[in-house]
Design a protein around this motif. Structure first.
Motif, PDB file in Angstrom:
ATOM      1  N   THR A   1     -16.155 -31.966  21.670  1.00  0.00           N
ATOM      2  CA  THR A   1     -15.026 -31.034  21.674  1.00  0.00           C
ATOM      3  C   THR A   1     -14.551 -30.747  23.086  1.00  0.00           C
ATOM      4  O   THR A   1     -13.358 -30.832  23.385  1.00  0.00           O
ATOM      5  CB  THR A   1     -15.421 -29.715  20.993  1.00  0.00           C
ATOM      6  N   HIS A   2     -15.486 -30.400  23.981  1.00  0.00           N
ATOM      7  CA  HIS A   2     -15.118 -30.043  25.356  1.00  0.00           C
ATOM      8  C   HIS A   2     -16.343 -30.222  26.237  1.00  0.00           C
ATOM      9  O   HIS A   2     -17.351 -29.526  26.073  1.00  0.00           O
ATOM     10  CB  HIS A   2     -14.619 -28.602  25.419  1.00  0.00           C
ATOM     11  N   VAL A   3     -16.267 -31.158  27.190  1.00  0.00           N
ATOM     12  CA  VAL A   3     -17.424 -31.535  28.008  1.00  0.00           C
ATOM     13  C   VAL A   3     -17.904 -30.371  28.872  1.00  0.00           C
ATOM     14  O   VAL A   3     -19.094 -30.031  28.889  1.00  0.00           O
ATOM     15  CB  VAL A   3     -17.094 -32.761  28.880  1.00  0.00           C
TER      16      VAL A   3
ATOM     17  N   LEU B   1      -4.018 -27.100  24.545  1.00  0.00           N
ATOM     18  CA  LEU B   1      -4.961 -27.513  23.512  1.00  0.00           C
ATOM     19  C   LEU B   1      -6.349 -27.737  24.108  1.00  0.00           C
ATOM     20  O   LEU B   1      -7.361 -27.358  23.510  1.00  0.00           O
ATOM     21  CB  LEU B   1      -4.462 -28.796  22.845  1.00  0.00           C
ATOM     22  N   HIS B   2      -6.390 -28.330  25.297  1.00  0.00           N
ATOM     23  CA  HIS B   2      -7.665 -28.549  25.982  1.00  0.00           C
ATOM     24  C   HIS B   2      -8.367 -27.210  26.248  1.00  0.00           C
ATOM     25  O   HIS B   2      -9.578 -27.094  26.097  1.00  0.00           O
ATOM     26  CB  HIS B   2      -7.407 -29.288  27.293  1.00  0.00           C
ATOM     27  N   GLY B   3      -7.584 -26.203  26.644  1.00  0.00           N
ATOM     28  CA  GLY B   3      -8.154 -24.885  26.885  1.00  0.00           C
ATOM     29  C   GLY B   3      -8.691 -24.237  25.626  1.00  0.00           C
ATOM     30  O   GLY B   3      -9.779 -23.644  25.632  1.00  0.00           O
ATOM     31  N   PHE B   4      -7.955 -24.357  24.524  1.00  0.00           N
ATOM     32  CA  PHE B   4      -8.416 -23.778  23.259  1.00  0.00           C
ATOM     33  C   PHE B   4      -9.680 -24.474  22.755  1.00  0.00           C
ATOM     34  O   PHE B   4     -10.537 -23.836  22.123  1.00  0.00           O
ATOM     35  CB  PHE B   4      -7.314 -23.868  22.206  1.00  0.00           C
TER      36      PHE B   4
ATOM     37  N   GLY C   1      -9.032 -39.514  22.516  1.00  0.00           N
ATOM     38  CA  GLY C   1      -8.847 -38.403  23.432  1.00  0.00           C
ATOM     39  C   GLY C   1      -9.867 -38.420  24.567  1.00  0.00           C
ATOM     40  O   GLY C   1     -10.941 -39.015  24.480  1.00  0.00           O
ATOM     41  N   HIS C   2      -9.484 -37.754  25.626  1.00  0.00           N
ATOM     42  CA  HIS C   2     -10.242 -37.747  26.874  1.00  0.00           C
ATOM     43  C   HIS C   2     -11.689 -37.299  26.689  1.00  0.00           C
ATOM     44  O   HIS C   2     -12.630 -37.950  27.172  1.00  0.00           O
ATOM     45  CB  HIS C   2      -9.508 -36.805  27.838  1.00  0.00           C
ATOM     46  N   GLN C   3     -11.903 -36.180  25.998  1.00  0.00           N
ATOM     47  CA  GLN C   3     -13.244 -35.609  25.874  1.00  0.00           C
ATOM     48  C   GLN C   3     -14.161 -36.464  24.997  1.00  0.00           C
ATOM     49  O   GLN C   3     -15.329 -36.692  25.328  1.00  0.00           O
ATOM     50  CB  GLN C   3     -13.156 -34.191  25.312  1.00  0.00           C
TER      51      GLN C   3
END
Length: 317
Positions: free
Chosen positions: A179-181, A216-219, A72-74
């Protein structure tokens, strides 16, 4: 290692996107100079694996970090930053960007310029304009509103950013980075400056991100602040439970005074009782979850290696 003296390190995830990334390498060489060092993380591409020759053909130095599987991207960005932390010194500046051209190479100059201040650790690219559909823009506004309400923070930037190496070391040690950059940067307590930038068009191909992926990216951004979200939802549930109690007392008073019509009191009181029981139970569950939440730990600098299949160098060392 000759790259140790490199000032600009560009970290980018690449997934089945050779044409766009190859053009980006050329544009980086043209706009940022040949001393730009590329850390391209091939996120488990099968159909179009990235060849390190594309970096060398652009006249740049760098590596392709090939992963064993698609993460995944992150996570790909987190692996790239971990690689940079392990192999480079504190004199470098790190730029994180996408490989499709929407993060324009020309904007890097503005981002890096903000790092000249000793009071700034990270400069993030806030979007001044977007080449997106109306559906995406509406979703993005809703997402930012919900994020602000649930986390108590405002988020107006993505992965496009420039950071000093000490700041990158701090980010790479945080579990939240995987999880999220962008949310990790918000929660890092680093000194962040925002820079308004235009978003460019994609160089080639179509985005792999669909609406479900965006949601999903937002959550995942909210997951970084899970404790804050749970507390805020718990407070809201407590208020609703308190209002249901007030409503129940009001219904009993009206019944006693004879203002209630037949059947009204039973219906109203029953509904309010159900609301109270449900919100009270939800509040207790949230409190238990909040108690189970642990503060973010510190990651090992070399932990990313488990995901790496091989590292390909653009030039012989």
């Amino acid at each position: 290692m000759s790259a140790m003296a490199t000032r600009k390190l560009v970290v980018m995830p690449v997934y089945e996107d050779v044409e766009a990334s190859t053009r980006l390498f050329r544009e980086l060489a043209r706009t940022q100079g040949a001393d730009t060092y590329i850390v391209a993380v091939d996120d488990g591409s099968v159909r179009q694996p990235l060849d390190v020759a594309a970096i060398a053909a652009a006249g740049l130095d760098g590596v392709v970090v090939r992963l064993r599987r698609n993460v995944g991207h992150q996570r790909a960005i987190a692996i790239g930053l971990s690689y940079v932390v392990e192999h480079f010194g504190d004199d470098a500046m790190v730029i994180v960007m996408d490989s499709d051209g929407e993060d324009t190479p020309e904007s890097i100059t503005e981002l890096v310029a903000g790092l000249s201040s000793p009071d700034i650790d990270v400069v993030v690219g806030a979007r001044k304009s977007r080449v997106e559909s109306v559906k995406f823009k509406v979703f993005y506004v809703v997402y930012k509103t919900l994020f602000s309400l649930l986390s108590g923070r405002k988020i107006s930037f993505g992965n496009f950013m420039a950071a000093k190496m000490p700041a990158v070391r701090r980010l790479a040690s945080m579990q939240e980075l995987w999880t999220h950059v962008a949310a990790c940067v918000l929660g890092s307590k680093l000194r962040v400056q925002s820079c308004s930038l235009d978003r460019g068009p994609r160089y080639a191909g179509k985005s792999k991100m669909n609406f479900v992926g965006l949601a999903l990216h937002g959550f995942r951004a909210l997951m970084v602040f899970a404790e804050d979200v749970l507390v805020r939802v718990g407070i809201a549930c407590t208020l609703v439970a308190a209002l249901s109690v007030v409503g129940g007392i009001t219904a009993m008073v009206l019944k006693t005074l004879g203002f209630a019509t037949p059947g009204w009191f039973s219906l109203a009181f029953g509904i309010l009782l159900l609301v109270f029981l449900q919100t009270a139970a939800l509040t207790l569950i949230i409190l238990m979850l909040s108690g189970m939440m642990r503060g973010g730990g510190v990651l090992s600098p070399s932990g990313y290696r488990e995901f790496v299949a091989e590292v390909l160098y653009a030039r012989e060392r």
